[in-house]
Write a protein that holds these residues in place. Structure first.
Motif, PDB file in Angstrom:
ATOM      1  N   ILE A 188       4.766  -3.872  -8.771  1.00  0.00           N
ATOM      2  CA  ILE A 188       3.841  -2.128  -8.930  1.00  0.00           C
ATOM      3  C   ILE A 188       3.953  -1.245  -9.425  1.00  0.00           C
ATOM      4  O   ILE A 188       3.006  -1.289 -10.566  1.00  0.00           O
ATOM      5  N   TYR A 189       5.361  -1.419  -9.604  1.00  0.00           N
ATOM      6  CA  TYR A 189       6.125   0.506 -10.641  1.00  0.00           C
ATOM      7  C   TYR A 189       5.160  -0.162 -12.470  1.00  0.00           C
ATOM      8  O   TYR A 189       4.772   0.536 -13.037  1.00  0.00           O
ATOM      9  N   ILE A 190       6.349  -1.565 -12.096  1.00  0.00           N
ATOM     10  CA  ILE A 190       5.643  -1.887 -13.472  1.00  0.00           C
ATOM     11  C   ILE A 190       4.005  -2.165 -13.972  1.00  0.00           C
ATOM     12  O   ILE A 190       3.114  -1.803 -15.097  1.00  0.00           O
ATOM     13  N   TRP A 191       3.291  -2.365 -13.116  1.00  0.00           N
ATOM     14  CA  TRP A 191       2.061  -2.930 -13.463  1.00  0.00           C
ATOM     15  C   TRP A 191       1.189  -1.669 -13.611  1.00  0.00           C
ATOM     16  O   TRP A 191       0.942  -1.184 -14.659  1.00  0.00           O
ATOM     17  N   TYR A 192       1.095  -0.922 -12.812  1.00  0.00           N
ATOM     18  CA  TYR A 192       1.084   0.492 -12.975  1.00  0.00           C
ATOM     19  C   TYR A 192       1.292   1.353 -14.138  1.00  0.00           C
ATOM     20  O   TYR A 192       0.142   1.983 -14.921  1.00  0.00           O
TER      21      TYR A 192
ATOM     22  N   GLU B 212       0.778  -1.253  -0.100  1.00  0.00           N
ATOM     23  CA  GLU B 212      -0.343   0.191   0.005  1.00  0.00           C
ATOM     24  C   GLU B 212       0.840   1.253   0.042  1.00  0.00           C
ATOM     25  O   GLU B 212       0.683   2.371  -0.827  1.00  0.00           O
ATOM     26  N   ASN B 213       1.482   1.406   0.823  1.00  0.00           N
ATOM     27  CA  ASN B 213       2.713   2.660   1.215  1.00  0.00           C
ATOM     28  C   ASN B 213       3.428   2.676  -0.205  1.00  0.00           C
ATOM     29  O   ASN B 213       3.908   3.839  -0.477  1.00  0.00           O
ATOM     30  N   THR B 214       4.160   0.912  -1.220  1.00  0.00           N
ATOM     31  CA  THR B 214       4.878   1.450  -2.680  1.00  0.00           C
ATOM     32  C   THR B 214       3.699   2.114  -3.320  1.00  0.00           C
ATOM     33  O   THR B 214       3.745   2.940  -4.323  1.00  0.00           O
TER      34      THR B 214
END
Length: 212
Positions: free
Chosen positions: A197-201, A156-158
């Motif tokens: 998460i960065y890749i997916w977002y 969540e923080n990430t």
């Protein structure tokens, strides 16, 4: 999770495996007798994975262990098969003993080396990780324990940091540049913790904002 692109096994492991009698030794005996080779394997896996756990994506340094994707107790022929090896985090009460500790000798069908598996993943802004494949979803929750409270809080923080990172991204080129900067592994530099998460977002932005 992110796609893990397997590389060649370390030369020391290849030499070890060239002697067929060595393949009959248990992993435990191998580790006691060949600490240098085992360290070569660990370092190779860390670089391959960008110093993050193959399952939960937490940053790894020295506090890590080598995991057999196909359990060595059930698939002894894959004990020294480099393709079958990942590096993962060790036992941790803080993170409710997820990943390899939770997996143990159980088998999973979700494979981080297959893009088709990674493509099924998605995240919620509350830190949950899910798969649109029902079987993978069960493995994520019931075998790998990747939605424990501590891991969800960390993701969540990430997620919040990720949204800030991509905030005010106005062009596709700008988005690609930001991702390229994150994915560089020059000189053995590690990935950010939870880089998946960065890749997916970023892919989500591409699809929605730039309609790709």
């Amino acid at each position: 999770m992110i796609l893990i692109q397997k590389t060649s096994a370390p030369e020391s492991l290849r030499r070890y495996c060239s002697n067929r009698s060595n393949l009959q030794k248990s992993w435990e005996d191998f580790g006691r007798e060949n600490s240098k080779i085992k360290d070569d394997i660990r370092q190779s896996l860390l670089k391959e994975q960008g110093y993050i756990c193959a399952y939960c994506m937490r940053s790894l340094e020295t506090d890590c262990k080598i995991e057999h994707y196909r359990p060595k107790s059930k698939y002894p022929k894959d004990t020294y098969n480099y393709i079958n090896l990942f590096v993962v985090d060790k036992e941790s009460k803080k993170y409710n003993n997820c990943c390899e500790v939770a997996k143990g000798n159980k088998e999973i069908t979700f494979n981080p080396t297959e893009q088709s598996c990674i493509d099924t993943l998605y995240y919620y802004d509350n830190g949950e990780i899910h798969s649109c494949n029902p079987l993978y979803e069960k493995e994520i929750n019931n075998i790998l324990n990747l939605n424990s409270l501590s891991l969800k809080n960390l993701r969540e923080n990430t997620f919040k940091q990720c949204m800030l990172y991509f905030d005010n991204t106005t062009t596709e080129n700008e988005l690609n540049e930001k991702m390229e900067n994150l994915l560089k592994k020059e000189n053995g530099e590690p990935y950010l913790s939870m880089i998946g998460i960065y890749i997916w977002y970023s892919n989500k932005i591409l699809r929605k904002k730039f309609k790709i």
